[in-house]
Design a protein around this motif. Sequence first.
Motif, mmCIF file in Angstrom:
data_model
loop_
_atom_site.group_PDB
_atom_site.id
_atom_site.type_symbol
_atom_site.label_atom_id
_atom_site.label_comp_id
_atom_site.label_asym_id
_atom_site.label_seq_id
_atom_site.Cartn_x
_atom_site.Cartn_y
_atom_site.Cartn_z
ATOM 1 N N LYS A 1 -3.107 2.408 -2.024
ATOM 2 C CA LYS A 1 -2.957 3.391 -0.766
ATOM 3 C C LYS A 1 -4.018 3.072 -0.514
ATOM 4 O O LYS A 1 -5.107 3.957 -0.756
ATOM 5 C CB LYS A 1 -2.535 4.585 -1.502
ATOM 6 C CG LYS A 1 -2.820 6.094 -1.081
ATOM 7 C CD LYS A 1 -1.082 6.814 -0.940
ATOM 8 C CE LYS A 1 -0.756 7.496 0.107
ATOM 9 N NZ LYS A 1 -0.352 6.939 1.673
ATOM 10 N N SER A 2 -3.780 3.358 1.181
ATOM 11 C CA SER A 2 -5.150 3.268 2.734
ATOM 12 C C SER A 2 -6.046 4.842 1.942
ATOM 13 O O SER A 2 -5.785 5.466 1.377
ATOM 14 C CB SER A 2 -4.412 3.945 3.234
ATOM 15 O OG SER A 2 -3.180 2.619 4.029
ATOM 16 N N ASN B 1 -5.551 10.704 0.540
ATOM 17 C CA ASN B 1 -6.347 10.387 -0.644
ATOM 18 C C ASN B 1 -7.130 11.139 -0.949
ATOM 19 O O ASN B 1 -7.957 11.578 -0.878
ATOM 20 C CB ASN B 1 -6.011 8.981 -0.299
ATOM 21 C CG ASN B 1 -7.455 8.823 1.553
ATOM 22 O OD1 ASN B 1 -8.797 8.759 1.079
ATOM 23 N ND2 ASN B 1 -7.263 9.780 2.148
ATOM 24 N N LEU C 1 -0.981 9.331 4.335
ATOM 25 C CA LEU C 1 -2.371 9.412 3.820
ATOM 26 C C LEU C 1 -2.776 10.096 3.164
ATOM 27 O O LEU C 1 -4.586 9.386 2.986
ATOM 28 C CB LEU C 1 -3.341 8.757 4.843
ATOM 29 C CG LEU C 1 -2.470 7.498 5.819
ATOM 30 C CD1 LEU C 1 -2.401 7.115 7.410
ATOM 31 C CD2 LEU C 1 -2.393 6.413 5.062
ATOM 32 N N GLN D 1 -2.862 4.999 -6.736
ATOM 33 C CA GLN D 1 -4.334 4.740 -6.053
ATOM 34 C C GLN D 1 -5.182 3.684 -6.888
ATOM 35 O O GLN D 1 -5.807 3.510 -6.669
ATOM 36 C CB GLN D 1 -5.081 5.750 -5.847
ATOM 37 C CG GLN D 1 -5.947 5.382 -4.929
ATOM 38 C CD GLN D 1 -5.902 7.105 -3.722
ATOM 39 O OE1 GLN D 1 -4.639 8.352 -4.169
ATOM 40 N NE2 GLN D 1 -5.386 6.971 -2.649
ATOM 41 N N SER E 1 1.082 -1.868 0.145
ATOM 42 C CA SER E 1 -0.134 -0.392 0.149
ATOM 43 C C SER E 1 0.818 1.171 0.121
ATOM 44 O O SER E 1 1.369 1.625 0.696
ATOM 45 C CB SER E 1 -0.901 0.096 0.876
ATOM 46 O OG SER E 1 -1.453 1.204 1.391
ATOM 47 N N GLY E 2 0.483 2.599 -0.701
ATOM 48 C CA GLY E 2 1.205 3.601 -1.321
ATOM 49 C C GLY E 2 2.269 4.207 -1.827
ATOM 50 O O GLY E 2 2.740 4.951 -2.012
#
Length: 306
Positions: free
Chosen positions: A48-49, A78, A76, A29, A24-25
Amino acid sequence: MKTVADLSVEIGSISLPNPVITASGTTGQSDELRKYVDLSQLGAVVVKSLSPYPWQGNPPPRVHSAGAGMINAVGLQNPGVEAWKKSYLPALRETGARIVASIWGRSVDEYRQAAKQLQGVEGIVALEVNISCPNLEGRGEMFAHSSELTRLAIRASAEANLPIWAKLSPNVTDISKIAFAAIESGAEALTLSNTLMGMVIETSTRRPVLGNGGGGVSGPGVRPVAVRSVYEMREKLADFPIIGVGGISKPEHVIEFIAAGANAIQIGTAHFADPRASKKVLKGLGKWCSKNKITNISTLIGEAHG
Ligand SMILES: Cc1cc2nc3c(=O)[nH]c(=O)nc-3n(C[C@H](O)[C@H](O)[C@H](O)COP(=O)(O)O)c2cc1C
């Protein structure tokens, strides 16, 4: 004759064609890697979270080189689950990738909301719950640093009835306490682990290099830390699915994690040096197995435990 290994693995209720997953990340995305890698060939892709609302993240600079890897405090950022479903998910779905949605929140209810927004969404095979976030309802303690907060966040996320992978933090004295809280609350796999807390200070200014001050260290330097977490959890859990992550950039690193007890692995920081890293590791893994006459990669799981 050349040995062709069976690389398929089982992660709880999910079968993956191979153990190589993006972390993740580190790959965007959606289908950002598509130019370099056929995403359908990987075991799975973790995005991604996502939070239940759009989130701007931290002020820049957000990434910097550090020791044997890098340090980041992206914070984080997004678009929020709903916008992601509309604007990013369709392109990713088109690639044929097995999609794992990573979620985060600042309260137990935000985990619940993010998970519910993903319930029944076509193409999502699992939720990875990133609990390395402060709980703003209390004293700002990280969910991942408390068994009780972990329990609450995982239980709330599990209400969406999707397979739950609990992604733990290495910044704890006893990871097994947090892991057992996650398992008792409905996790069907553990992802070990997130970044190690750190800081880099610029000597000319004597100030932290990242806009946030501290950040998370990742890359080759954290590999032994993650391998040990996997090993210690495999000692305590004979069969429970474990996904290893930290500093993997070569097929031999994958074997190291699998021998420690991982059923699958994720690749993160290596993508910043080479966006084809996951594809290359997967290809190399097949070759490594052929060379070593391994017909089924799952037979190597936990071999390091004498
Ligand atoms: C720039 C960057 C952003 C990250 N963002 C997330 C994230 O949004 N959610 C998450 O669970 N982990 C995130 N991580 C952690 C990675 O998924 C991974 O757990 C960690 O970096 C260790 O693996 P690696 O050494 O292969 O990168 C991030 C890591 C990096 C380097």
